[in-house]
Write a protein that holds these residues in place. Structure first.
Motif, PDB file in Angstrom:
ATOM      1  N   ALA A 102       3.252  56.377  -7.449  1.00  0.00           N
ATOM      2  CA  ALA A 102       3.099  55.828  -6.112  1.00  0.00           C
ATOM      3  C   ALA A 102       4.137  56.429  -5.162  1.00  0.00           C
ATOM      4  CB  ALA A 102       3.240  54.307  -6.157  1.00  0.00           C
ATOM      5  N   GLY A 103       4.871  57.395  -5.669  1.00  0.00           N
ATOM      6  CA  GLY A 103       5.840  58.089  -4.824  1.00  0.00           C
ATOM      7  C   GLY A 103       7.121  57.314  -4.613  1.00  0.00           C
ATOM      8  N   ALA A 104       7.390  56.354  -5.511  1.00  0.00           N
ATOM      9  CA  ALA A 104       8.595  55.547  -5.337  1.00  0.00           C
ATOM     10  C   ALA A 104       9.624  55.874  -6.413  1.00  0.00           C
ATOM     11  CB  ALA A 104       8.228  54.075  -5.416  1.00  0.00           C
ATOM     12  N   THR A 105      10.859  55.457  -6.161  1.00  0.00           N
ATOM     13  CA  THR A 105      11.911  55.671  -7.157  1.00  0.00           C
ATOM     14  C   THR A 105      11.990  54.468  -8.079  1.00  0.00           C
ATOM     15  OG1 THR A 105      13.600  54.610  -5.843  1.00  0.00           O
ATOM     16  CG2 THR A 105      13.198  56.954  -5.434  1.00  0.00           C
ATOM     17  N   VAL A 106      12.754  54.640  -9.126  1.00  0.00           N
ATOM     18  CA  VAL A 106      12.890  53.579 -10.128  1.00  0.00           C
ATOM     19  C   VAL A 106      13.404  52.282  -9.518  1.00  0.00           C
ATOM     20  CG1 VAL A 106      13.776  53.108 -12.426  1.00  0.00           C
ATOM     21  CG2 VAL A 106      13.684  55.459 -11.578  1.00  0.00           C
ATOM     22  N   GLY A 107      14.276  52.418  -8.556  1.00  0.00           N
ATOM     23  CA  GLY A 107      14.952  51.243  -8.035  1.00  0.00           C
ATOM     24  C   GLY A 107      14.122  50.462  -7.024  1.00  0.00           C
ATOM     25  N   ARG A 108      13.000  51.024  -6.641  1.00  0.00           N
ATOM     26  CA  ARG A 108      12.189  50.395  -5.594  1.00  0.00           C
ATOM     27  C   ARG A 108      11.635  49.042  -6.043  1.00  0.00           C
ATOM     28  NH1 ARG A 108       9.246  53.046  -1.561  1.00  0.00           N
ATOM     29  NH2 ARG A 108       8.301  51.523  -0.158  1.00  0.00           N
ATOM     30  N   HIS A 109      11.745  48.069  -5.189  1.00  0.00           N
ATOM     31  CA  HIS A 109      11.202  46.754  -5.528  1.00  0.00           C
ATOM     32  C   HIS A 109       9.695  46.741  -5.349  1.00  0.00           C
ATOM     33  CE1 HIS A 109      14.916  44.364  -5.982  1.00  0.00           C
ATOM     34  NE2 HIS A 109      15.414  45.464  -5.420  1.00  0.00           N
ATOM     35  N   LEU A 110       9.051  45.853  -6.103  1.00  0.00           N
ATOM     36  CA  LEU A 110       7.594  45.782  -6.061  1.00  0.00           C
ATOM     37  C   LEU A 110       7.149  44.462  -5.450  1.00  0.00           C
ATOM     38  CD1 LEU A 110       6.811  47.207  -9.612  1.00  0.00           C
ATOM     39  CD2 LEU A 110       6.753  48.409  -7.418  1.00  0.00           C
ATOM     40  N   ALA A 111       6.176  44.572  -4.556  1.00  0.00           N
ATOM     41  CA  ALA A 111       5.617  43.364  -3.967  1.00  0.00           C
ATOM     42  C   ALA A 111       4.655  42.702  -4.946  1.00  0.00           C
ATOM     43  CB  ALA A 111       4.885  43.698  -2.672  1.00  0.00           C
TER      44      ALA A 111
ATOM     45  N   GLU B 250      -0.863  40.578 -18.442  1.00  0.00           N
ATOM     46  CA  GLU B 250      -1.998  39.792 -18.897  1.00  0.00           C
ATOM     47  C   GLU B 250      -2.659  40.444 -20.096  1.00  0.00           C
ATOM     48  OE1 GLU B 250      -5.234  40.737 -15.613  1.00  0.00           O
ATOM     49  OE2 GLU B 250      -3.300  40.084 -14.798  1.00  0.00           O
ATOM     50  N   ALA B 251      -3.203  39.595 -20.950  1.00  0.00           N
ATOM     51  CA  ALA B 251      -3.817  40.093 -22.184  1.00  0.00           C
ATOM     52  C   ALA B 251      -5.217  40.582 -21.920  1.00  0.00           C
ATOM     53  CB  ALA B 251      -3.839  38.977 -23.228  1.00  0.00           C
ATOM     54  N   ARG B 252      -5.553  41.677 -22.547  1.00  0.00           N
ATOM     55  CA  ARG B 252      -6.917  42.167 -22.445  1.00  0.00           C
ATOM     56  C   ARG B 252      -7.321  42.748 -23.796  1.00  0.00           C
ATOM     57  NH1 ARG B 252      -8.176  47.258 -18.919  1.00  0.00           N
ATOM     58  NH2 ARG B 252      -7.504  46.011 -17.142  1.00  0.00           N
ATOM     59  N   GLU B 253      -8.498  42.295 -24.267  1.00  0.00           N
ATOM     60  CA  GLU B 253      -9.000  42.794 -25.548  1.00  0.00           C
ATOM     61  C   GLU B 253      -9.332  44.271 -25.410  1.00  0.00           C
ATOM     62  OE1 GLU B 253      -9.109  41.193 -28.315  1.00  0.00           O
ATOM     63  OE2 GLU B 253      -8.833  39.107 -27.683  1.00  0.00           O
ATOM     64  N   GLY B 254      -9.221  44.979 -26.492  1.00  0.00           N
ATOM     65  CA  GLY B 254      -9.671  46.368 -26.498  1.00  0.00           C
ATOM     66  C   GLY B 254      -8.577  47.377 -26.228  1.00  0.00           C
ATOM     67  N   LEU B 255      -7.436  46.932 -25.721  1.00  0.00           N
ATOM     68  CA  LEU B 255      -6.328  47.871 -25.529  1.00  0.00           C
ATOM     69  C   LEU B 255      -5.584  48.048 -26.853  1.00  0.00           C
ATOM     70  CD1 LEU B 255      -4.769  46.941 -22.076  1.00  0.00           C
ATOM     71  CD2 LEU B 255      -5.814  49.112 -22.737  1.00  0.00           C
ATOM     72  N   GLU B 256      -5.089  49.230 -27.040  1.00  0.00           N
ATOM     73  CA  GLU B 256      -4.330  49.509 -28.254  1.00  0.00           C
ATOM     74  C   GLU B 256      -2.989  48.786 -28.181  1.00  0.00           C
ATOM     75  OE1 GLU B 256      -3.035  53.593 -30.295  1.00  0.00           O
ATOM     76  OE2 GLU B 256      -4.891  53.688 -29.151  1.00  0.00           O
ATOM     77  N   ASP B 257      -2.537  48.287 -29.316  1.00  0.00           N
ATOM     78  CA  ASP B 257      -1.232  47.618 -29.332  1.00  0.00           C
ATOM     79  C   ASP B 257      -0.160  48.599 -28.846  1.00  0.00           C
ATOM     80  OD1 ASP B 257      -2.347  45.331 -30.251  1.00  0.00           O
ATOM     81  OD2 ASP B 257      -1.745  45.616 -32.351  1.00  0.00           O
ATOM     82  N   GLY B 258       0.700  48.104 -27.991  1.00  0.00           N
ATOM     83  CA  GLY B 258       1.817  48.939 -27.540  1.00  0.00           C
ATOM     84  C   GLY B 258       1.490  49.817 -26.354  1.00  0.00           C
ATOM     85  N   SER B 259       0.225  49.806 -25.911  1.00  0.00           N
ATOM     86  CA  SER B 259      -0.081  50.618 -24.735  1.00  0.00           C
ATOM     87  C   SER B 259      -0.334  49.699 -23.541  1.00  0.00           C
ATOM     88  CB  SER B 259      -1.290  51.514 -24.998  1.00  0.00           C
ATOM     89  OG  SER B 259      -2.462  50.746 -24.964  1.00  0.00           O
ATOM     90  N   PHE B 260      -0.067  50.209 -22.370  1.00  0.00           N
ATOM     91  CA  PHE B 260      -0.125  49.384 -21.164  1.00  0.00           C
ATOM     92  C   PHE B 260      -0.995  50.044 -20.114  1.00  0.00           C
ATOM     93  CE2 PHE B 260       3.718  48.397 -23.390  1.00  0.00           C
ATOM     94  CZ  PHE B 260       3.792  47.018 -23.328  1.00  0.00           C
ATOM     95  N   GLU B 261      -1.674  49.193 -19.352  1.00  0.00           N
ATOM     96  CA  GLU B 261      -2.482  49.726 -18.271  1.00  0.00           C
ATOM     97  C   GLU B 261      -2.121  49.004 -16.984  1.00  0.00           C
ATOM     98  OE1 GLU B 261      -6.661  50.361 -19.281  1.00  0.00           O
ATOM     99  OE2 GLU B 261      -7.102  49.721 -17.219  1.00  0.00           O
ATOM    100  N   ILE B 262      -1.788  49.770 -15.984  1.00  0.00           N
ATOM    101  CA  ILE B 262      -1.404  49.151 -14.717  1.00  0.00           C
ATOM    102  C   ILE B 262      -2.659  48.790 -13.943  1.00  0.00           C
ATOM    103  CG2 ILE B 262      -0.258  49.514 -12.504  1.00  0.00           C
ATOM    104  CD1 ILE B 262       1.771  51.196 -13.974  1.00  0.00           C
ATOM    105  N   ILE B 263      -2.778  47.516 -13.641  1.00  0.00           N
ATOM    106  CA  ILE B 263      -3.942  47.049 -12.901  1.00  0.00           C
ATOM    107  C   ILE B 263      -3.659  47.114 -11.405  1.00  0.00           C
ATOM    108  CG2 ILE B 263      -5.497  45.096 -12.525  1.00  0.00           C
ATOM    109  CD1 ILE B 263      -4.476  44.031 -15.281  1.00  0.00           C
ATOM    110  N   ASP B 264      -2.487  46.714 -11.057  1.00  0.00           N
ATOM    111  CA  ASP B 264      -2.152  46.647  -9.645  1.00  0.00           C
ATOM    112  C   ASP B 264      -0.659  46.871  -9.469  1.00  0.00           C
ATOM    113  OD1 ASP B 264      -2.289  46.277  -6.964  1.00  0.00           O
ATOM    114  OD2 ASP B 264      -2.439  44.071  -7.069  1.00  0.00           O
ATOM    115  N   LEU B 265      -0.318  47.725  -8.541  1.00  0.00           N
ATOM    116  CA  LEU B 265       1.092  47.966  -8.274  1.00  0.00           C
ATOM    117  C   LEU B 265       1.249  48.220  -6.793  1.00  0.00           C
ATOM    118  CD1 LEU B 265       3.517  50.198 -10.278  1.00  0.00           C
ATOM    119  CD2 LEU B 265       3.251  50.580  -7.832  1.00  0.00           C
ATOM    120  N   GLU B 266       1.994  47.360  -6.145  1.00  0.00           N
ATOM    121  CA  GLU B 266       2.204  47.546  -4.717  1.00  0.00           C
ATOM    122  C   GLU B 266       3.688  47.536  -4.411  1.00  0.00           C
ATOM    123  OE1 GLU B 266       1.381  45.250  -0.604  1.00  0.00           O
ATOM    124  OE2 GLU B 266      -0.169  45.048  -2.148  1.00  0.00           O
ATOM    125  N   LEU B 267       4.108  48.561  -3.684  1.00  0.00           N
ATOM    126  CA  LEU B 267       5.531  48.678  -3.392  1.00  0.00           C
ATOM    127  C   LEU B 267       5.931  47.672  -2.341  1.00  0.00           C
ATOM    128  CD1 LEU B 267       5.729  52.573  -3.118  1.00  0.00           C
ATOM    129  CD2 LEU B 267       6.086  51.127  -5.133  1.00  0.00           C
TER     130      LEU B 267
END
Length: 880
Positions: A814-823, A856-873
RNA sequence: AGGCGCGUGGCUCAGUGGUAGAGCGCUUCCUUGACACGGAAGAGGUCGGUGGUUCAAUUCCACCCGCGCCUACCA
């Protein structure tokens, strides 16, 4: 007890030079690396390679010696009483040569002693003058003076590098103690019947004018030429031999061909006539002759090569030594018993053109003579040289430190008998554990191929003298068959100044009196006793028994056939044992183009400027990231990596120790899970170090420190470690951070002794009651024993790291740095992973700079992997 | 000639019978409260070649090629 320091009291950056100076001095002042002579506990005994102090240091020294040091430091932290001496191999030809060049002198035994002679380094003007001749005693004094200087430079480097040597155990191979032991070794071998002296053809260097041993010989490809020479046959006829050494024609004692060679079969039993000198010599069959090589028939000389020596022995051939000890053709009288000739007058005329010339000059001269038909074996006919010489390239034996080919010269030499013990020595080598294991083959290979007994006498000056005199017969000739051995209580002796037992000084060199053996030992005869020198051996038998056989011999692979071999041989011949249980073979440092560094190539890298620029810890890091036995191209990039690690250790320590909390147990799942992974790292590193795999251990430690500790865990608990509301969580975080750091620092201490000592001194030195990290206990599982048990061990920590990684990826995308806060942040994971992370989530959300429910939990994802649903800076926050 | 070792992204090197790793370099970005002597993300590899074993080979085996070292080779 937790520590809290004020980071503003510490410098912003780690000053390696300051630290090296400060801690180097502290370690010396507290005798930190001292071996405890009376200690009852487990010992770890190292047979340090004594470097040849030749004046020049290069990164290869740093490289291999640091690899030994890391093992010494590890063992010391494991509680072993470490015996880690340092020696200097100061005697021998390299030193003599350096002294000759440095002062522009030569040793000449006949020259009178000049009392108090001390010379400056020869400058340009002095070098233009003729070489200064000095007495043997003066020469030895100059050697001692210069090696003392060189040793200072080496010691300075070792201390700067932080080698944890016990300097009270320092020795040198020319010291009186070493001379005494070397001479004792000789007397013991003599007593056991393992040494003998004999007048026999020996490999001889014509420049150094000394015998050398097989182990010091190397082959070099040299251009040469086959010269085809017409020989006559008694009673008529002839044949053509091929030789690369026509200058040895006068030394020809026979002719040989293969027994099945139809071309020459009828010649066997008849006599050949040599051209020019017209010497009748026998023609005999030998399966050693290669029918394909040259003309298939050859001349046997005194001595062109090792086969000539063999034939001389087996066929009982006469001796016609024409090459002298100085590499020039010696006088010879044709027509005498030793040099028969059918035409002595002509032979002597020819030989006059050769006598006194060097081998090279003589070859040129004789080739011209051989073009003259008058030189034919029959005195007329075709010229002896058939056709033109055919240029070839062939291997020629050289002394490894010499410049001209070796000759076989018949001289009186002392030998240690080894050939009849090959199998025992191979077996001894098998009982030693080699690291890496394949280096064992080098030893085996060499021992199996051994051709000659060990020639231990050298016709040189700076070394350990033989403790031997000879009676002089009434005609003044020494009687070598009745050597007078020194009394072992009188050692060390110098037979050139000490008087033979039973004689008076007035009888020296007088008919009916005695004379001292002028030869000295091969340097390896003494250096093969480094374990015995270090333990004290005959002078301290109890101590020797405690320390020998030793645990570890580190060395490089090119001296397996010398140092390792001779040391194993000595231990076997003296005490029927192996000298050490483990041999660690270090690789070479190659130049960036993967060529061996050598002075002659001018590609040697010196270490001092590297220490100045990167610091000792970084230089050590470079040395220790190379595995045992592996050659490594010198690469400054690795030094930079080392420096970066040092910086990181410094900064991370500062951060961790600046956190404060009331003492409390580690209770949070994330903290316990992190420590579980750390514990695994400890176990892995320990196992690898016990197997001498310091590089593998470093890899494991570094990887965890970097990606497990500073990049992730520290970030995850930063917020909780400062929490004003969660006292229990804060205490848990700070306790875990400090335990983590305390462990990691010790894991790194053998590698980076300076920066870890520095960080240790900020608090742990006090709380752990261990003033120096280098005497602190190596981390063990016990330190983790009081932690609460959690399900899955390190799994929660791994998942947390993966979560953080996903967030960072999202932010970066999203073009942000690590320290950027998320809304807003919503991430999906498998139900199992969601459950696993549940107790860590508060920390992770804080580390992500987000708020609220994010996972949030979702069936079908591999254990240990993550999917970003929504991210707003969030809106960037203005700097306060 | 025999033996041993090595051949993995541009470079230096890890590693493994099951989806290829690190650091440097490169690209993009960041002075956030330990750290710019820092940090985040990304691109980049048919693991020297050919066969074989195996459900599966970069990994084990055979052969070959290249490099290095050790040993032998002075007619």
């Amino acid at each position: 007890m937790s520590i809290s320091i004020d980071p503003s009291t510490l410098s912003t950056h780690f000053d390696s030079k300051l630290a090296e100076d400060k801690w180097g001095r502290a370690w010396t002042d507290t005798d930190l690396h001292r071996f405890d002579e009376g200690g009852e506990g487990a010992r770890y005994v190292i047979d340090t390679p004594p470097p040849t102090v030749s004046g020049s240091l290069h990164v290869g020294h740093v490289f291999s010696y640091t690899q030994t040091d890391v093992l010494a430091r590890f063992q010391r932290m494991c509680g072993r009483n470490v015996f880690y001496p340092m020696g200097w191999d100061d005697n021998g030809l390299p030193t003599e040569r350096r002294v000759q060049n440095y002062f522009h002198v030569r040793c000449e035994p006949g020259v009178p002693y000049e009392s108090g002679l001390s010379l400056p380094m020869a400058d340009k003007a002095v070098r233009k003058e003729p070489v200064r001749r000095v007495s043997r005693a003066n020469f030895i004094e100059l050697c001692l003076a210069l090696t003392a200087e060189d040793e200072k430079a080496f010691k300075g480097l070792w201390q700067r590098l932080g080698l944890s040597v016990d300097w009270s155990l320092e020795y040198s191979t020319i010291s009186p103690d070493s001379r005494r032991l070397a001479q004792w070794s000789f007397l013991d071998l003599h007593r056991r019947g393992h040494v003998y002296q004999v007048e026999a053809p020996t490999l001889w260097d014509v420049d150094f004018r000394t015998a050398v041993a097989q182990a010091e010989v190397e082959d070099r490809p040299k251009k040469g030429a086959f010269h085809n020479l017409r020989f006559g046959v008694e009673g008529g006829g002839g044949f053509v031999i091929a030789t690369t050494r026509p200058e040895l024609l006068a030394a020809c004692v026979a002719v040989a061909a293969h027994p099945d060679d139809e071309r020459y079969k009828e010649l066997f039993g008849r006599r050949a006539i040599t051209p020019l000198f017209r010497v009748p010599v026998p023609i005999f069959p030998s399966p050693l002759v290669d029918r394909e090589k040259g003309t298939g028939i050859l001349m046997v000389c005194t001595f062109g090569d090792a086969t000539d020596v063999q034939w001389w022995r087996e066929e009982g051939l006469p001796l016609r030594q024409v090459v002298g000890r100085d590499g020039r053709l010696a006088p010879a009288e044709f027509g005498s018993e030793a040099f028969p000739s059918l035409d002595a007058e002509a032979a002597n005329r020819y030989y006059q053109g050769l006598a006194g010339r060097t081998v090279r000059e003589a070859q040129r001269a004789i080739v011209e003579m051989l073009r003259d038909p008058a030189g034919a074996a029959a005195g007329h006919g075709e010229p002896p040289l058939a056709g033109e010489p055919e240029a070839i390239e062939h291997p020629v034996k050289f002394y490894e430190k010499g410049d001209r080919p070796l000759e076989f010269v018949s001289t009186r030499q002392w030998f240690v008998r080894l050939l009849d013990r090959k199998q025992e020595l191979i077996d001894a080598g098998e009982r030693v554990r080699w690291h890496p294991d394949f280096m064992r083959m080098r030893f085996r290979n060499w021992t199996e191929n051994l051709q000659l007994d060990w020639c231990i006498s050298r016709q040189r000056y700076f070394g350990v003298p033989f403790p031997v005199w000879y009676p002089l017969l009434e005609d003044g000739a020494p009687d070598h068959s009745r050597p007078i051995l020194a009394d072992e209580r009188s050692l060390p002796v110098d037979p050139l100044t000490d008087v033979a037992p039973g004689y008076g000084e007035s009888q020296r060199d007088q008919p009916g009196g005695f004379t001292g053996e002028p030869d000295i030992f091969d340097t390896w005869f003494t250096s093969s006793l480094t374990p015995q020198i270090a333990t004290g051996w005959v002078g301290a038998p109890e101590r020797h028994k405690r320390l020998f056989p030793m645990d570890l011999r580190p060395q490089s692979h090119e001296i397996i056939r010398t140092w390792a071999f001779y040391t194993i041989a000595k231990a076997w011949l003296h005490e029927e044992t192996i000298p050490w249980r483990h041999v660690a073979i270090s690789g070479w440092v190659l130049d960036p183009d993967r060529k061996k560094m050598s002075k002659s190539k001018g590609n040697v890298v010196t270490p001092m400027h590297l220490l100045d620029e990167y610091g000792a810890d970084a230089v050590r890091y470079w040395s220790l990231s190379a595995r045992l036995g592996t050659d490594t191209a010198f690469d400054e990039k690795v030094l930079k990596v080392g420096r970066r690690l040092v910086t990181k250790v410094f900064n991370a320590s500062k951060f961790v120790l600046a956190q404060s909390a009331p003492d409390g147990p580690v209770v949070r799942v994330l903290d316990v899970s992190f420590l579980a992974r750390l514990q695994e790292t400890v176990e892995r590193a320990t196992t690898l170090l016990e197997e001498l795999d310091y590089a593998g251990a470093l890899d494991a430690i570094e990887r965890f420190f970097w990606s497990g500790f500073t990049d992730t865990y520290v970030e995850m608990v930063k917020s909780r470690a400062r929490s004003e509301t969660d006292a229990e969580g804060r205490a848990s975080a700070v306790a875990a951070l400090q335990l983590g750091l305390k462990v990691v620092l010790r894991l790194l201490a053998p590698y980076l002794p300076y920066v870890t000592e520095e960080a240790w001194s900020w608090g742990f030195a006090r709380t752990q009651n261990a003033p120096s990290i280098h005497r602190a206990a190596w981390p063990s599982s016990e330190e983790f024993a009081r932690l609460p048990s959690i399900d899955g061990g390190g799994a929660a920590f791994d998942a947390s790291c993966a979560f953080l990684e996903a967030v960072r990826r999202g932010k970066s995308g999203a073009g942000a740095t690590v320290g950027r806060h998320l809304a807003r942040l919503r991430i999906a994971a498998s139900p199992a992973t969601t459950r696993l992370l549940e107790p860590c989530l508060v920390d992770l959300v804080a580390a992500a700079r987000a708020e609220g429910e994010v996972l949030e939990a979702r069936e079908g994802l591999e254990d240990g992997s993550f999917e970003i649903i929504d991210l707003e800076l969030a809106e960037p926050r203005p700097r306060s």
